[in-house]
Design a protein around this motif. Structure first.
Motif, PDB file in Angstrom:
ATOM      1  N   TRP A  30      61.385 -34.847  15.108  1.00  0.00           N
ATOM      2  CA  TRP A  30      60.474 -34.884  13.967  1.00  0.00           C
ATOM      3  C   TRP A  30      59.052 -34.560  14.413  1.00  0.00           C
ATOM      4  O   TRP A  30      58.258 -34.017  13.655  1.00  0.00           O
ATOM      5  N   LYS A  31      58.749 -34.921  15.636  1.00  0.00           N
ATOM      6  CA  LYS A  31      57.413 -34.691  16.190  1.00  0.00           C
ATOM      7  C   LYS A  31      57.555 -34.225  17.632  1.00  0.00           C
ATOM      8  O   LYS A  31      58.285 -34.839  18.421  1.00  0.00           O
ATOM      9  N   TYR A 139      55.248 -37.910   6.752  1.00  0.00           N
ATOM     10  CA  TYR A 139      55.311 -37.728   8.203  1.00  0.00           C
ATOM     11  C   TYR A 139      54.469 -36.522   8.625  1.00  0.00           C
ATOM     12  O   TYR A 139      53.735 -36.580   9.629  1.00  0.00           O
ATOM     13  N   THR A 140      54.567 -35.433   7.874  1.00  0.00           N
ATOM     14  CA  THR A 140      53.784 -34.237   8.191  1.00  0.00           C
ATOM     15  C   THR A 140      52.290 -34.501   8.048  1.00  0.00           C
ATOM     16  O   THR A 140      51.482 -34.033   8.861  1.00  0.00           O
ATOM     17  N   ILE A 143      51.073 -36.323  11.101  1.00  0.00           N
ATOM     18  CA  ILE A 143      50.989 -35.445  12.276  1.00  0.00           C
ATOM     19  C   ILE A 143      49.744 -34.564  12.202  1.00  0.00           C
ATOM     20  O   ILE A 143      49.012 -34.393  13.189  1.00  0.00           O
ATOM     21  N   ASN A 158      50.313 -33.793  18.553  1.00  0.00           N
ATOM     22  CA  ASN A 158      51.676 -33.375  18.258  1.00  0.00           C
ATOM     23  C   ASN A 158      51.682 -32.412  17.081  1.00  0.00           C
ATOM     24  O   ASN A 158      50.675 -32.258  16.372  1.00  0.00           O
ATOM     25  N   GLU A 159      52.817 -31.797  16.887  1.00  0.00           N
ATOM     26  CA  GLU A 159      53.009 -30.886  15.759  1.00  0.00           C
ATOM     27  C   GLU A 159      54.387 -31.143  15.160  1.00  0.00           C
ATOM     28  O   GLU A 159      55.263 -31.711  15.817  1.00  0.00           O
ATOM     29  N   PRO A 160      54.589 -30.751  13.890  1.00  0.00           N
ATOM     30  CA  PRO A 160      55.894 -31.002  13.257  1.00  0.00           C
ATOM     31  C   PRO A 160      57.032 -30.294  13.987  1.00  0.00           C
ATOM     32  O   PRO A 160      56.912 -29.146  14.426  1.00  0.00           O
TER      33      PRO A 160
END
Length: 219
Positions: A30-31, A139-140, A143, A158-160
């Motif tokens: 997810w991340k 969640y996005t 991030i 972090n990135e998706p």
């Protein structure tokens, strides 16, 4: 036939959405760590999911650590766990219900019963898509806000990951499938309201003709 084919197409979309929801829920990416600044060339790739955190080394080794403590997790991860599980349950329930309500199946009884069953399956798909869209969006957002925060070091940015994109796609598929099932039910009911009125005109005209013949006979 056209409505039955459209329902079958929506059923295929729903199946893809169910598989996507289950896959996105279980995937650990997810991340993923962002390759920015001095972190462009790294020997490891760190991934974080809803249930575990994994690390992939350039040597080919792969190690994961489960997240046992629920209370120690951030709120958005706890909410994502709950809503994704609900999305999987609702989408699976929608598959079972829509199978009974589809026109191409012999289950579910008469047309009216199948119509209501199809509508119930469509509602399950729409709710499942909403329950999946909410955690992926939240969640996005977390991030992106963490990535744009200048106080966060580059090594912690972090990135998706791929699971987030799968979640968005499967949520869209479930929502489209649910809308198709619901609209096909409405069209069926609208046709049932219109066509019987046309069929009821024939007995009335026949009675008028019979009455006319009777008057002529008396004359």
């Amino acid at each position: 036939m056209a409505s039955a084919g459209l329902q079958f197409f929506a059923f295929i979309l729903a199946l893809l959405g169910v598989f996507g929801a289950i896959t996105a829920t279980l995937l650990p990416n997810w991340k993923v760590n962002a390759d920015v600044g001095s972190n462009i060339i790294t020997a490891i790739t760190q991934m974080q999911g809803l249930w575990m955190d994994c690390t992939w080394y350039s040597t080919g080794m792969f190690s994961c650590t489960l997240k046992y403590s629920v209370l120690s997790l951030p709120v958005y991860i706890q909410a994502a766990r709950t809503t994704m599980v609900l999305s999987c349950i609702l989408s699976a329930l929608g598959i079972c219900i829509s199978t009974v309500g589809m026109k191409c199946t012999k289950l579910g009884g008469d047309r009216d019963t199948k119509s209501y069953t199809s509508f119930a399956g469509g509602v399950c798909f729409i709710l499942a898509g909403i329950f999946e869209l909410v955690p992926t969006s939240w969640y996005t957002r977390e991030i992106i806000s963490n990535f744009l925060d200048p106080t966060v070091p580059e090594s912690s940015k972090n990135e998706p990951g791929g699971a987030v994109y799968i979640g968005f796609i499967s949520a869209g598929l479930l929502f489209i499938a649910g809308v198709i099932f619901c609209t096909s039910c409405f069209k069926k009911q609208q046709g049932a309201w219109i066509y019987p009125t046309k069929q009821q005109q024939f007995p009335a005209t026949q009675q008028e003709n019979n009455a006319g013949y009777n008057l002529k006979d008396y004359v």
